[in-house]
Design a protein around this motif. Structure first.
Motif, PDB file in Angstrom:
ATOM      1  N   ARG A 382       1.029  -1.471  -0.006  1.00 25.67           N
ATOM      2  CA  ARG A 382      -0.212  -0.254  -0.196  1.00 25.67           C
ATOM      3  C   ARG A 382       0.758   0.896   0.577  1.00 25.67           C
ATOM      4  O   ARG A 382       0.336   1.830  -0.920  1.00 25.67           O
ATOM      5  CB  ARG A 382      -0.614   0.248   1.144  1.00 25.67           C
ATOM      6  N   CYS A 383       1.744   1.325   0.589  1.00 21.54           N
ATOM      7  CA  CYS A 383       2.456   2.457   1.002  1.00 21.54           C
ATOM      8  C   CYS A 383       3.415   2.987  -0.065  1.00 21.54           C
ATOM      9  O   CYS A 383       4.491   1.562  -0.441  1.00 21.54           O
ATOM     10  CB  CYS A 383       3.146   2.481   2.476  1.00 21.54           C
ATOM     11  N   PRO A 384       3.118   3.863  -1.034  1.00 24.26           N
ATOM     12  CA  PRO A 384       4.791   3.885  -2.019  1.00 24.26           C
ATOM     13  C   PRO A 384       5.700   4.419  -0.618  1.00 24.26           C
ATOM     14  O   PRO A 384       6.282   4.624   0.503  1.00 24.26           O
ATOM     15  CB  PRO A 384       4.084   5.663  -2.149  1.00 24.26           C
ATOM     16  N   ARG A 385       7.311   4.345  -1.949  1.00 29.09           N
ATOM     17  CA  ARG A 385       8.245   4.099  -1.075  1.00 29.09           C
ATOM     18  C   ARG A 385       8.518   5.666  -0.637  1.00 29.09           C
ATOM     19  O   ARG A 385       9.427   5.691   0.340  1.00 29.09           O
ATOM     20  CB  ARG A 385       9.498   4.783  -2.389  1.00 29.09           C
ATOM     21  N   VAL A 386       7.989   7.324  -0.829  1.00 28.00           N
ATOM     22  CA  VAL A 386       8.368   7.852  -0.319  1.00 28.00           C
ATOM     23  C   VAL A 386       7.981   7.821   1.337  1.00 28.00           C
ATOM     24  O   VAL A 386       8.548   8.691   2.580  1.00 28.00           O
ATOM     25  CB  VAL A 386       7.814   9.126  -0.704  1.00 28.00           C
ATOM     26  N   VAL A 387       6.602   7.065   1.845  1.00 31.33           N
ATOM     27  CA  VAL A 387       6.080   7.184   3.129  1.00 31.33           C
ATOM     28  C   VAL A 387       7.214   6.189   3.400  1.00 31.33           C
ATOM     29  O   VAL A 387       7.454   6.637   4.947  1.00 31.33           O
ATOM     30  CB  VAL A 387       4.989   6.819   2.737  1.00 31.33           C
ATOM     31  N   GLY A 526      -0.126   5.902  11.507  1.00 31.32           N
ATOM     32  CA  GLY A 526      -1.027   7.345  10.877  1.00 31.32           C
ATOM     33  C   GLY A 526      -0.466   7.558   9.004  1.00 31.32           C
ATOM     34  O   GLY A 526      -1.452   7.486   8.428  1.00 31.32           O
ATOM     35  N   MET A 527       0.799   7.325   9.437  1.00 27.89           N
ATOM     36  CA  MET A 527       1.381   6.932   7.770  1.00 27.89           C
ATOM     37  C   MET A 527       0.802   6.363   7.719  1.00 27.89           C
ATOM     38  O   MET A 527       1.257   6.362   5.828  1.00 27.89           O
ATOM     39  CB  MET A 527       2.848   7.348   8.144  1.00 27.89           C
ATOM     40  N   THR A 528       0.443   4.910   7.477  1.00 28.35           N
ATOM     41  CA  THR A 528       0.242   3.558   7.173  1.00 28.35           C
ATOM     42  C   THR A 528      -0.464   4.051   6.207  1.00 28.35           C
ATOM     43  O   THR A 528      -0.890   3.103   5.631  1.00 28.35           O
ATOM     44  CB  THR A 528       1.317   2.618   7.512  1.00 28.35           C
ATOM     45  N   ARG A 529      -1.553   4.403   6.879  1.00 32.63           N
ATOM     46  CA  ARG A 529      -3.054   5.090   5.902  1.00 32.63           C
ATOM     47  C   ARG A 529      -2.908   5.445   4.215  1.00 32.63           C
ATOM     48  O   ARG A 529      -3.183   4.979   3.685  1.00 32.63           O
ATOM     49  CB  ARG A 529      -3.365   6.124   6.779  1.00 32.63           C
ATOM     50  N   ALA A 530      -1.424   6.154   4.216  1.00 32.49           N
ATOM     51  CA  ALA A 530      -1.336   7.042   2.958  1.00 32.49           C
ATOM     52  C   ALA A 530      -1.361   5.938   1.479  1.00 32.49           C
ATOM     53  O   ALA A 530       0.215   5.267   1.891  1.00 32.49           O
ATOM     54  CB  ALA A 530      -0.389   7.711   2.868  1.00 32.49           C
ATOM     55  N   ARG A 531      -1.803   5.854   0.481  1.00 33.04           N
ATOM     56  CA  ARG A 531      -1.411   5.316  -0.831  1.00 33.04           C
ATOM     57  C   ARG A 531      -0.811   6.225  -1.917  1.00 33.04           C
ATOM     58  O   ARG A 531      -0.528   5.418  -2.165  1.00 33.04           O
ATOM     59  CB  ARG A 531      -3.174   4.267  -1.359  1.00 33.04           C
ATOM     60  N   LEU A 532      -0.926   7.505  -1.429  1.00 33.71           N
ATOM     61  CA  LEU A 532      -0.151   8.454  -2.441  1.00 33.71           C
ATOM     62  C   LEU A 532       0.430   9.420  -1.841  1.00 33.71           C
ATOM     63  O   LEU A 532       2.008   9.456  -2.634  1.00 33.71           O
ATOM     64  CB  LEU A 532      -1.205   8.677  -3.131  1.00 33.71           C
ATOM     65  N   ARG A 533      -0.380   9.901  -1.165  1.00 38.10           N
ATOM     66  CA  ARG A 533       0.757  11.044  -0.721  1.00 38.10           C
ATOM     67  C   ARG A 533       0.182  11.259   0.862  1.00 38.10           C
ATOM     68  O   ARG A 533      -0.306  10.823   1.686  1.00 38.10           O
ATOM     69  CB  ARG A 533       0.153  12.458  -1.339  1.00 38.10           C
TER      70      ARG A 533
END
Length: 552
Positions: A382-387, A526-533
């Motif tokens: 789910r999480c992009p590399r930037v996350v 919280g951070m790992t809820r993000a799929r894109l930004r």
């Protein structure tokens, strides 16, 4: 004065991590002649096989003859070695020149693909590295011509160097010199609305597809007794595995039960499976058992604990009720709760416990899973590399996690507010949401999450953010389901949103002076809820702590 694009009035609040670049863009616009144009934060997106790569060029200067100069600004320290100039990201050196070449090539390809380009005209692009905080020791080995490097020694003359580059030669004969056409092209690169929708859908659909991998492994595993513990990071496919286990059991006429900790997750599972009676939270199940014996349940701590105690004392009466039992969010359960639940599965049945040790939000003693088969899976689909890079840099997890997201992700936004000032908090959070909306995200793709609890959160007292009505929990039904206010921008706590995800996650009310274990877990969830930004709204003090940690 050159034209600055986008115009400052259209930029809005500049994220903290982009302020130095924006200062440079403003300076260049003031210093260069009026016949020049300075484009800043030029985005590009390309797809290669199953990966979508995103990039952002700091500045592009357009000369009156149609030549372009791509400028990459690198703040802070750099490294010099066999790869030329490199910058450390997550303790890994990345070549500055390779990054610039990739940006240049993607712009060339995108321009050539335009339907309004005549006679196969190309862009005439040159490159320049600007590192105002670093002195390059060996410019000859940097991987770019010496006169294309502006470091700390000559940073003051950057505008002059730019003009010298343009005056070296005329444009190439085959190059496009239509200034309006080139300006329109670069302007479209700035407005990435069409990319945002595509990337968001790609991230979501690819996450679902890749998440099936974990489920496929487990579906091929058999044995008696079947006791499996999966400790996998957020977004690794645990929910997809649970869905497949329930559906397979239903198709085979087997009794199955899914038990989790979080109410929202249970609701989502009921909807996804269509098997409402087979999906529940532990506390909901304890309440049902309690009431089935004639006890009156009245919302409150006393009845809550009474129902739990009753279930623990009488779980043996329900022993062997299910052929398939899936327990999700096991890290949030009391050990005694899990031991009671284990009894519900038949000795020959499939008993699967899903957990993520890094999402342990409650101080509870872990359960003993001795004798169980165990799978550890530290890779997120789910999480992009930037996350995941930020998570690893901040050491929010015991061991680094990886990313197999189909998208590389968009740059993280950072905004600060004054601690204890509710007005400052609301303003900063609204600014970030407005920024995301301006980029092309829609309100239903954005979720604002507070790191505080529901009772102490100042954000959850608001009815509007960035001129959008807030959708928040305002009560419960008699059955215990959440009642939401009428709005289109979800605002919730990290605790309650666990198990869900969104294209854009705004983590707000980040207020701390030290990065202790509890704060790390909340940030991770919280951070790992993000799929894109991902966007962070922090107090000035918290932002300083995070910055120091990243720069260690």
């Amino acid at each position: 004065m050159a034209e600055l694009i986008p115009h400052p009035e259209l930029v809005g609040p500049v994220p903290a991590n982009k302020r130095e670049e924006y200062k440079t863009a403003t300076w260049l616009a003031q210093a260069l002649p009026p016949t020049y144009k300075v484009f800043h934060s030029v985005h590009w997106a390309t797809q290669n096989c199953d990966k979508t790569f995103l990039g952002e060029i700091d500045f592009i200067v357009l000369s009156p003859l149609g030549r372009l100069l791509l400028i990459e600004q690198k703040n802070g320290g750099l490294q010099e070695g066999k790869q030329g100039l490199t910058k450390l990201y997550s303790s890994k050196p990345k070549s500055v020149i390779v990054q610039m070449n990739r940006s240049l090539e993607n712009l060339l390809v995108a321009f050539e693909a335009r339907s309004d380009v005549r006679n196969h005209e190309q862009l005439d692009i040159d490159m320049l590295v600007y590192c105002p905080d670093y002195v390059v020791q060996n410019k000859a080995a940097a991987g770019i011509p010496v006169n294309r490097i502006v470091d700390q020694h000559n940073s003051i003359v950057l505008p002059n160097v730019i003009l010298d580059v343009f005056n070296e030669r005329p444009p190439h004969k085959e190059a496009c010199q239509d200034i309006n056409l080139i300006s329109d092209f670069l302007g479209n690169r700035l407005r990435i609305r069409y990319d945002i929708g595509f990337l968001g859908q790609l991230a979501k659909s690819a996450y679902i597809e890749q998440g099936a991998g974990l489920s496929e492994w487990v579906s091929k595993m058999h044995g008696v007794p079947f006791r499996l513990l999966i400790d996998a990071t957020a977004g690794s496919g645990k929910t997809q595995l649970a869905l497949d286990e329930l559906r397979t059991a239903h198709q085979n006429g087997l009794s199955a039960l899914y038990v989790c900790f979080n109410r929202n997750l249970a609701v989502d599972m009921k909807t996804a499976t269509g098997l409402a009676s087979a999906c529940t939270t532990f506390h909901e199940m304890a309440r049902v058992v309690y009431e089935s014996k004639g006890f009156l349940y009245q919302a409150g701590t006393t009845a809550f604990q009474a129902s739990v105690d009753y279930f623990l004392d009488h779980a043996h009466e329900l022993a062997g009720s299910f052929d398939v039992l899936v327990i999700d969010e096991a890290q949030d359960f009391e050990a005694a709760w899990l031991q009671a639940l284990f009894k519900l599965c038949t000795p020959e049945g499939r008993l699967i416990a899903l957990m993520d040790s890094n999402q342990r939000l409650y101080e509870r003693e872990p359960c003993d899973f001795e004798g169980w088969i165990r799978i550890d899976h530290p890779v997120s689909n789910r999480c992009p590399r930037v996350v995941t890079d930020i998570i690893n840099q901040l050491e929010l997890v015991d061991a680094p996690i990886g990313s197999r997201s189909a998208v590389e992700g968009l740059d993280t936004l950072l905004e600060t507010y004054t601690a204890g000032d509710a007005t400052s908090l609301a303003s900063a959070t609204s600014a970030v949401v407005a920024h995301l909306l301006k980029e092309g995200h829609t309100a239903d793709e954005i979720v604002v999450l507070t790191l505080r609890g529901a009772e102490s959160s100042a954000l959850l007292k608001l009815d509007e953010l960035a001129q959008h009505r807030v959708k928040k929990i305002v009560g419960r039904t008699a059955e215990g389901d959440f009642i939401f206010s009428d709005g289109d921008l979800v605002v919730d706590t990290v605790f309650r949103f666990k198990g869900r995800s969104a294209n854009c996650v705004v983590l707000s009310e980040i207020d701390f002076h030290e990065l202790n274990e509890n704060t790390k877990r909340r940030l991770f969830v919280g951070m790992t809820r993000a799929r894109l930004r991902l966007a962070l709204v922090c107090t000035t003090e918290a932002a300083e702590v995070l910055s120091q940690k990243i720069n260690e």
